[in-house]
Motif scaffolding. Structure first.
Motif, PDB file in Angstrom:
ATOM      1  N   ASP A 168       0.993  -1.217   0.006  1.00 30.74           N
ATOM      2  CA  ASP A 168      -0.054   0.003  -0.065  1.00 30.74           C
ATOM      3  C   ASP A 168       0.981   1.229  -0.079  1.00 30.74           C
ATOM      4  O   ASP A 168       0.215   2.400   0.251  1.00 30.74           O
ATOM      5  N   CYS A 169       2.125   1.168  -0.132  1.00 27.10           N
ATOM      6  CA  CYS A 169       3.010   2.364  -0.317  1.00 27.10           C
ATOM      7  C   CYS A 169       3.042   3.067  -1.444  1.00 27.10           C
ATOM      8  O   CYS A 169       2.802   2.424  -2.774  1.00 27.10           O
ATOM      9  N   SER A 244       9.649   1.305   3.603  1.00 27.78           N
ATOM     10  CA  SER A 244       8.562   2.624   3.662  1.00 27.78           C
ATOM     11  C   SER A 244       7.358   1.600   3.493  1.00 27.78           C
ATOM     12  O   SER A 244       7.218   0.784   2.489  1.00 27.78           O
ATOM     13  N   GLY A 245       6.158   2.002   4.297  1.00 28.76           N
ATOM     14  CA  GLY A 245       5.005   1.290   4.027  1.00 28.76           C
ATOM     15  C   GLY A 245       4.234   1.258   5.569  1.00 28.76           C
ATOM     16  O   GLY A 245       4.190   2.258   6.158  1.00 28.76           O
ATOM     17  N   ASN A 246       3.242   0.275   5.376  1.00 30.71           N
ATOM     18  CA  ASN A 246       2.655   0.034   6.849  1.00 30.71           C
ATOM     19  C   ASN A 246       3.576  -0.614   8.011  1.00 30.71           C
ATOM     20  O   ASN A 246       4.769  -1.151   7.569  1.00 30.71           O
ATOM     21  N   ILE A 270       2.236   4.502   6.429  1.00 34.45           N
ATOM     22  CA  ILE A 270       0.762   4.069   6.174  1.00 34.45           C
ATOM     23  C   ILE A 270       0.029   3.831   7.463  1.00 34.45           C
ATOM     24  O   ILE A 270       0.525   2.986   8.250  1.00 34.45           O
ATOM     25  N   GLY A 271      -0.953   4.411   7.624  1.00 34.20           N
ATOM     26  CA  GLY A 271      -1.916   3.912   8.771  1.00 34.20           C
ATOM     27  C   GLY A 271      -1.748   4.465   9.782  1.00 34.20           C
ATOM     28  O   GLY A 271      -2.390   4.193  11.037  1.00 34.20           O
ATOM     29  N   SER A 458       6.612   6.288  14.569  1.00 39.07           N
ATOM     30  CA  SER A 458       6.417   6.387  13.252  1.00 39.07           C
ATOM     31  C   SER A 458       7.840   6.351  12.251  1.00 39.07           C
ATOM     32  O   SER A 458       7.948   7.108  11.286  1.00 39.07           O
ATOM     33  N   GLY A 459       8.797   5.520  12.923  1.00 34.20           N
ATOM     34  CA  GLY A 459      10.032   5.515  12.058  1.00 34.20           C
ATOM     35  C   GLY A 459      11.102   5.585  12.817  1.00 34.20           C
ATOM     36  O   GLY A 459      11.483   6.312  13.948  1.00 34.20           O
TER      37      GLY A 459
END
Length: 796
Positions: A168-169, A244-246, A270-271, A458-459
């Motif tokens: 979903d990225c 990168s992504g969920n 994501i999300g 978040s990262g």
């Protein structure tokens, strides 16, 4: 207005209806797909490759029509892509900075020529990305490719970088990783387990090679799940993996690559749950229009939570009802999503929430009307764990402080949108929110010139700006901190549970008995919670030099509690005030230099002259960090659009330091200085082999004017204390020097919440040379101690 036969200006302003949109054409993208027989292969060695006997996945459009199929890569394909990337890196890194920049700039023209095909393909695959946004990325990073050796000297590319994304990225998020990696001289293996981003990524790879990128510098592997990313990370040619992504796929990748000796950075974009804050001083009409666009009309990569000041709640709700009237239902991905949405709405109503809907909910099906859930509470399930549908929780607040508390309630720290005409209020709120991006009177805007870090969960890396380039570089004078290896078979639940050696009483003279030391928590020397001690051996291991406390999980808990209380105040101190505190620490070390030198000499076996030299270097290093406090404070990068922006470095929070054995005093003050100069609080675990210099340094900490609890020192088993640090949810980062098993444990464990890890596998023959004092070394350590925030302030 709905039902009107004449669209007057007044009617348009009342209804806020959008004009009719032309039906988009996809003829160019369809022709490109037909050219490839609607069966896209892998891309390496500068060309499309379709190996025989491979499984494939079919991609359908929003109406269920067949778009194309993609190949599921296997181990052999991974090896070929990695080999291609190694060759591509030699050719690409061998070019001059000007030549690399020229290739990236040439891509701007190529995108202008084929932008329609890319745009249509993104539309077909529901991976929307504006070609103009990619052009801006290319323009920005081509200039950094040109200036790398001029503005970033003493740094070199990592080699082969794997860029892994989830299904979903977005394509933009993918290229935000690929382009800076290429600009710095790396080659890239793109891993796209999903389908939506795969066709556009393959088209871009073809366009890159057509623009002059050497064959093998950019490779694309497609697959069916995240296991493909793990296979790529296992390849010994890969130097770095960035994701990168969920969040779920990111955690899977981190756990599966633990112990392989390859660094992994994660950007779960994501999300995440992000606050949309409307103050009473806002332009309510503009704010309501923006929240509807963000929550219901754009592709939702994040979940918004609307926070409204109580004094304007009725006005906001009334405008929401007006703007939402007549809005169509939003398509969901599946019938299962509809069940989740219905359940969330039922729970919200049971908890007293009222609904604002654009229309009545249809009979069961994969669609649902835009819905605002008024009266939500921060602990409500539909706020904490949002469903995938078009639901917007609405909460209220009274004061500015309460607004910040609501905004920071989420475990995520990706972004926030603030609406107010009071600039002072906007900036004060922006600085208080623990998020990477803050948009003032705007939302969802971005530009590669601004660095953004994932705060909280978040990262673990920084993307964009000058600062985002360093994840793809290493100091020319340093080697990889983690050797490539196979993961060790270990029981993670038992790591750090081994009992400490027992201390057996002897009949020695009490006058010559080893000295007992205390640890340092909350500004006070204290025993460990367990009350136990461990023996500190002499360099030859023949005698006991001293006894130090045997700290454990409860000691770490107490230290973190003390650090959390003092860290916000320390971070808010002016840089010059922090510098003065560090200078006082330097003076205290100088005053105790003979005692500290004696502890270094006794512990390590060095002569007093050699020990005094290490103390002298430590004094100079602390002075360096004191001077560094106010030298890097962000800036205001130029934007390609109207408005202003701020780039702000912020402290990470509480940092855990598991200290190395080499140069036990110098390495300690180097790491400690980097952490506290940036505004962090610290929980230190001294070298298990050489703890005495750190314990003697406690006297210096007591005499300094550092706030009590800012620096905490806990001694004991390195593995046990490492496990305690890893499992504490408040600690944001861990800097670790230790065993390969400890590195693997941290990589596997520090995923919920995500922690920033800097891991070094200690070698018997020595590791990092701590005596070097190069500006790039200080800059590297300072960058490890901060996270970045961007604040957007539009003027038109």
């Amino acid at each position: 207005m709905a039902g009107s036969t004449i669209n007057t200006v007044q009617n348009i302003f009342q209804s806020m209806e959008y004009g009719p949109a032309a039906t988009p054409s996809t003829a160019t993208a369809q022709a490109w797909l037909d050219k490839h027989s609607r069966s896209l292969g892998l891309f390496f060695d500068g060309k499309f490759v379709r190996p025989a006997d491979r499984q494939s996945r079919s991609l359908a459009d929003s109406k269920g029509g067949h778009v194309c199929s993609t190949v599921c890569a296997v181990e052999a394909d991974v090896s070929q892509a990695a080999s291609s990337a190694v060759s591509g890196h030699k050719a690409w890194s061998g070019l001059s900075c000007y030549q690399r920049a020229k290739v990236l700039l040439r891509l701007v023209g190529v995108l202008g020529q084929h932008g329609q095909c890319l745009s249509e393909l993104c539309e077909l695959c529901e991976a929307s990305c504006s070609p103009s946004a990619l052009v801006r990325l290319l323009q920005y990073y081509s200039s950094w490719a040109q200036l790398r050796d001029t503005l970033i000297p003493n740094w070199t590319p990592l080699g082969v970088v794997a860029v892994v994304v989830s299904e979903d990225c977005s394509l933009y998020s993918l290229m935000l990783k690929v382009l800076p990696a290429l600009a710095m001289g790396n080659s890239v293996v793109v891993v796209v387990p999903g389908q939506s981003s795969a066709p556009p990524a393959l088209l871009l790879a073809q366009l890159f090679v057509g623009a002059g990128l050497p064959a093998g510098a950019l490779n694309v592997l497609t697959g069916s799940d995240m296991s493909l990313g793990v296979k790529v990370a296992q390849n010994p040619s890969i130097s770095f993996v960035t994701y990168s992504g969920n969040k779920q796929d990111g955690v899977t990748l981190c756990k599966a690559t633990a112990g392989m000796g390859v660094p992994v950075s994660v950007s779960p974009n994501i999300g995440a749950t992000c606050p949309f804050i409307i103050f009473e001083s806002a332009d309510i009409d503009s704010a309501v229009d923006a929240v509807i666009e963000a929550a219901f009309k754009k592709k939702r990569e994040v979940h918004w939570v609307l926070c409204v000041q109580e004094s304007v709640l009725d006005s906001v709700v009334a405008r929401l009802r007006l703007r939402m009237a007549g809005m169509k239902c939003v398509a969901l991905h599946s019938e299962g999503d509809r069940v989740l949405v219905d359940t969330a709405v039922q729970v919200a109503q049971q908890q007293g929430a009222t609904l604002v809907q654009s229309c009545a909910a249809p009979t069961p099906g994969a669609q649902y009307p835009p819905t605002v859930l008024c009266g939500a509470a921060p602990s409500s399930p539909f706020v904490v764990s949002p469903s995938p549908g078009p639901l917007l929780p609405l909460m209220t607040f009274r004061s500015n402080t309460e607004a910040v508390t609501l905004g920071n309630h989420s475990p995520h720290g990706q972004a926030a949108s603030i609406w107010t005409e009071d600039l002072t209020l906007a900036l004060d709120t922006a600085k208080s929110l623990s998020v990477g991006s803050v948009w003032v009177n705007s939302h969802s805007v971005s530009d590669p010139c601004l660095p953004v870090s994932g705060h909280k969960d978040s990262g673990t890396c920084t993307d964009g700006g000058h600062e985002g380039l360093y994840q793809f570089l290493r100091l020319s004078s340093s080697s990889s901190p983690l050797p490539r290896s196979s993961p060790v078979s270990m029981d993670y639940s038992k790591f750090g549970t081994a009992a400490s050696p027992a201390i057996i009483p002897d009949d020695s003279d009490p006058a010559s008995a080893p000295m007992p030391y205390l640890q340092f928590v909350g500004g006070k020397p204290c025993k460990s919670v367990s009350g136990c001690s461990v023996a500190v051996q002499s360099p030859g291991g023949g005698s006991v030099l001293a006894y130090c406390p045997d700290g454990g999980r409860k000691d770490v808990r107490n230290a973190v509690e003390a650090a959390v209380k003092v860290q916000p105040g320390w971070m808010k101190k002016s840089p010059s005030a922090r510098a003065q505190s560090l200078y006082s620490l330097t003076k205290g070390l100088e005053a105790k230099r003979r005692d500290i030198a004696a502890s270094v000499s006794v512990q390590t076996g060095l002569s007093m002259d050699e020990a005094d030299t290490e103390v002298e270097l430590s004094i100079a290093r602390l002075s360096d960090w004191a001077a560094y406090c106010d030298k890097n404070q962000g800036g205001t990068p130029p934007l390609p659009q109207s408005g202003s922006a701020l780039s702000l470095p912020e402290a990470l929070g509480v940092v855990g330091l598991v200290l190395p054995d080499e140069n036990p005093l110098l390495s300690m003050v180097t790491l400690l200085g980097a952490a506290i100069a940036s505004g962090n609080a610290v929980v230190m675990v001294p070298s298990q082999k050489y703890p005495l210099p750190a314990l003697a340094f406690i006297q210096v900490l007591q005499a300094s004017d550092l706030p009590a609890g800012l620096v905490n020192v806990i001694t004991g088993s390195r593995d046990e204390l490492t496990a305690a640090l890893a499992n504490h949810s408040v600690i944001k980062a861990i800097w670790y020097w230790g065993s390969a098993e400890g590195c693997q444990y941290l990589q596997y464990t520090c995923t919920s919440p995500l922690k920033i890890l800097h891991l070094f596998c200690q070698k018997e023959d020595g590791g990092k040379d701590w005596t070097k004092s190069h500006p790039s070394l200080l800059e590297e350590m300072w960058r490890k101690a901060v996270q970045w925030k961007s604040v957007w302030i539009p003027t038109a």
